[in-house]
Design an enzyme around this catalytic site. Structure first.
Site, PDB file in Angstrom:
ATOM      1  N   CYS A 146      -1.509 -10.804  77.734  1.00 56.08           N
ATOM      2  CA  CYS A 146      -1.816 -11.674  76.651  1.00 56.08           C
ATOM      3  C   CYS A 146      -0.967 -12.979  76.505  1.00 56.08           C
ATOM      4  CB  CYS A 146      -1.503 -10.872  75.250  1.00 56.08           C
ATOM      5  SG  CYS A 146      -2.707  -9.404  75.185  1.00 56.08           S
ATOM      6  N   HIS A 167       1.378 -15.825  67.262  1.00 53.80           N
ATOM      7  CA  HIS A 167       0.517 -14.788  67.989  1.00 53.80           C
ATOM      8  C   HIS A 167      -0.217 -13.993  67.077  1.00 53.80           C
ATOM      9  CE1 HIS A 167      -0.504 -12.215  71.377  1.00 53.80           C
ATOM     10  NE2 HIS A 167      -0.042 -11.234  70.706  1.00 53.80           N
ATOM     11  N   GLU A 170       7.223 -10.454  65.520  1.00 56.77           N
ATOM     12  CA  GLU A 170       7.276 -11.927  65.316  1.00 56.77           C
ATOM     13  C   GLU A 170       7.698 -12.498  64.287  1.00 56.77           C
ATOM     14  OE1 GLU A 170       4.307 -15.060  66.552  1.00 56.77           O
ATOM     15  OE2 GLU A 170       3.380 -13.469  65.871  1.00 56.77           O
ATOM     16  N   LYS A 198      -6.232 -15.679  65.093  1.00 55.22           N
ATOM     17  CA  LYS A 198      -6.613 -14.371  65.598  1.00 55.22           C
ATOM     18  C   LYS A 198      -7.719 -13.835  64.202  1.00 55.22           C
ATOM     19  CE  LYS A 198      -3.576 -13.289  69.506  1.00 55.22           C
ATOM     20  NZ  LYS A 198      -2.871 -14.503  69.244  1.00 55.22           N
ATOM     21  N   HIS A 221      -8.639 -11.541  69.256  1.00 56.90           N
ATOM     22  CA  HIS A 221      -7.695 -11.671  70.399  1.00 56.90           C
ATOM     23  C   HIS A 221      -8.387 -11.604  71.964  1.00 56.90           C
ATOM     24  CE1 HIS A 221      -4.086 -11.305  72.817  1.00 56.90           C
ATOM     25  NE2 HIS A 221      -3.559 -10.456  72.150  1.00 56.90           N
ATOM     26  N   PHE A 236       1.774  -7.142  76.019  1.00 57.00           N
ATOM     27  CA  PHE A 236       2.021  -5.898  76.492  1.00 57.00           C
ATOM     28  C   PHE A 236       2.920  -5.845  77.912  1.00 57.00           C
ATOM     29  CE2 PHE A 236      -1.723  -3.472  74.356  1.00 57.00           C
ATOM     30  CZ  PHE A 236      -0.977  -3.421  73.271  1.00 57.00           C
TER      31      PHE A 236
END
Length: 441
Positions: free
Chosen positions: A186, A326, A337, A358, A363, A422
Site C-alpha cells: 500500500c 493514510h 498513525e 479514503k 483504498h 502490510f
C-alpha cells in the site's frame, strides 16, 4: 531500516517540481472530478459491479466510472493493442495521458527518445486481473492445471511480470531512460513518486513520469482481504463504510484507480516556462519488522519516516500546514498513525488539519499513495483542506483534528502525506509551495 532523499549540508541537490497531474480515481475520471468529489464530501463507494460479490463478507468498493472502452485505445510499441493489457495498465495510461497533456502542450509526444526521461511507477497487485481472466479462460474455469500451448496465451506471462507495467508505459511514451517499478504493497504509489523525485535529484533524468495504479476488484483479491477481515462488511450503506478515525470504523474499502505526476528538474521546468504546481522536498521510508499484517499502537517507525522526511526537506513540524493521512479506516492503522503524528510533529500535531480522502474514494492499494499526493498538490493550489467524511463518533485513542465532514479553508504552503502497508512498510513525503521554497533556500 530507512531510506529517503532531500537536502543535506554536503551535496547540492536538484529541486524537484511537479508540472503535470492526472487522476483516474473512483467516481468520474479526471483530476477536476476527483477534486470536486473529495472536497464536496461525496463518496464513490458502492456495491461491486464488476462481478457478483454476494458470496463475500465485504461486497463494496470504490469503482472508477470508466469502462475499458472509455479509456483511449491506441496502438503503441510494435503495434500491440492496448485493449489486450490489464485494466491497471489502462488506468495508468489514462492518468498519464492527462498528466502529460497538463504538463506539455503536445502531451506525450513531448517525450521523445531522450535518455533523460524516466518512469517510476508503483503497483501492489500488478496485472492480476488480466492474468486471472486469461487463466480462467484457457483452463475452462480452472478445470485443467495447465494451459494449452499456443501464441494466444503468452499474455499470461506478461500478466505475471510487474515489469509489464513499466514496459507498456515506456513503449507508449517513447521513454528510453531509467524505468523502475515499485511494489511495496500500500505504500507503492507514494514510494514510486519519492523514488522518481530521487532520480531527478541524482541527475539521472530531467523528467520522470511517476505514479501508481491498481485494479484489484476481482474475486481472489476480495477473498484474500475477507480472510483476514481487513475490509469493511458495511454493505447496506456503502457510502458510509469508510470512516477513518471514527470509533465505529470496521475496516477499509477496497478500490481501484491510478494517478500520475510529471516530475521535473525545477531549472528545466522554469527554463521552458512550465507551470509549477509544487515541489517535492523530502521523502523517507522505514520498515518495522513487526508482523505481516499487524501494527503496534506506538507508531514509532512511521514517526521515524515522517521525521526523516521533514529533516530532508529542511523544515520544522510547524511548517506543515496540512497532513493527508493514510487513514485506512481500520482499528489498528488509525491508532498507529495518530501516535506517529504525535511523536513526529509534537504539539503541532494538535493544531494541524489532518484528513483521509479514503473516506470518499476507498483504498486503491498501490495507487492511492500517488492519488493522495495529488490531493496535497491541489490543496496547496486551492488553499483548501478536503474533509474526512463519515466522521461521527470520536475515538479517545484518535484525538487529533481530522477535519470532519466539511472542507476547510486554510493557507497551505507545506503538506505531508503518509502511507502504511502490510508487511510493516511506512513512508512519508513532503510537498511544498515553490514560492515558499524559494524563500527558504
Amino acid at each position: 531500516m530507512s531510506e529517503g532523499f532531500g537536502n543535506n549540508d554536503q551535496v547540492e541537490v536538484r529541486r524537484v517540481a511537479i508540472t503535470g497531474i492526472g487522476v483516474i480515481a473512483p467516481g468520474e475520471p479526471g483530476r477536476d472530478a476527483f477534486w470536486s468529489l473529495i472536497t464536496s464530501g461525496g463518496s464513490a463507494v458502492r456495491r461491486i459491479s464488476q462481478f457478483d460479490p454476494s458470496s463475500f463478507r465485504s461486497q463494496i468498493a470504490g469503482e472508477c466510472n470508466i469502462e475499458d472502452d472509455g479509456i483511449v485505445i491506441q496502438e503503441f510499441g510494435d503495434g500491440e493493442d492496448l485493449s489486450a493489457v490489464d485494466r491497471s495498465i489502462r488506468l495508468a495510461v489514462a492518468a498519464t495521458d492527462e498528466a502529460l497533456g497538463d504538463a506539455f502542450d503536445s502531451g506525450y509526444e513531448t517525450c521523445s527518445t531522450s535518455d533523460r526521461i524516466g518512469i517510476s511507477y508503483g503497483s501492489a497487485v500488478g496485472a492480476s486481473q488480466r492474468m486471472v481472466e486469461l487463466y480462467d479462460h484457457f483452463t475452462d474455469g480452472g478445470k485443467y492445471w495447465r494451459c494449452p500451448l499456443g501464441d494466444k496465451n503468452e499474455a499470461l506471462f506478461e500478466g505475471l511480470l510487474p515489469s509489464t507495467l513499466g514496459a507498456c508505459l515506456a513503449d507508449r511514451y517513447h521513454v528510453n531512460g531509467p524505468v523502475a517499478i515499485v511494489s511495496a504493497g500500500c505504500t507503492s504509489g507514494l514510494d514510486a513518486v519519492g523514488q522518481g523525485a530521487a532520480m531527478i535529484q541524482r541527475g539521472e533524468s530531467h523528467i520522470v513520469i511517476a505514479g501508481g495504479t491498481d485494479a484489484p476488484l476481482l474475486p481472489i483479491t476480495v477473498a484474500s482481504f475477507d480472510a483476514i477481515k481487513a475490509t469493511s462488511p458495511s454493505n447496506k450503506k456503502p457510502e458510509e463504510a469508510s470512516r477513518p478515525f471514527d470509533a465505529k470504523r470496521n475496516g477499509f474499502v477496497l478500490a481501484e484507480g491510478a494517478a500520475t505526476l510529471v516530475l521535473e528538474d525545477l531549472e528545466h521546468a522554469r527554463a521552458r516556462g512550465a507551470h509549477v504546481y509544487a515541489e517535492i522536498t523530502g521523502f523517507a521510508r522505514t520498515t518495522n519488522g513487526y508482523h505481516m499484517t499487524g501494527l503496534d499502537n506506538e507508531g514509532a517507525e512511521l514517526a521515524d519516516a515522517i521525521s526523516k522526511a521533514l529533516l530532508k526537506a529542511g523544515i520544522k513540524p510547524e511548517q506543515i500546514d496540512y497532513v493527508n493521512a493514510h487513514g485506512s479506516s481500520t482499528q489498528q492503522n488509525d491508532v498507529h498513525e495518530t501516535e506517529a503524528l504525535k511523536k513526529a510533529l509534537g504539539e503541532h500535531s494538535r493544531h494541524v488539519p489532518i484528513s483521509s480522502i479514503k473516506s470518499s474514494i476507498g483504498h486503491s492499494l498501490g495507487a492511492v499513495g500517488a492519488i493522495e499526493i495529488i490531493a496535497c498538490v491541489l490543496a496547496i493550489a486551492e488553499n483548501l483542506v478536503p474533509p474526512t467524511i463519515n466522521y461521527e463518533i470520536p475515538d479517545e485513542r484518535c484525538d487529533l483534528d481530522y477535519v470532519p465532514n466539511t472542507a476547510r479553508r486554510a493557507v497551505i504552503n507545506g503538506a505531508l502525506s503518509t502511507a502504511s502497508g502490510f508487511g510493516g512498510f511506512q513512508s512519508a513525503i513532503v510537498i511544498e509551495n515553490p514560492k515558499r521554497r524559494d524563500e527558504i533556500i
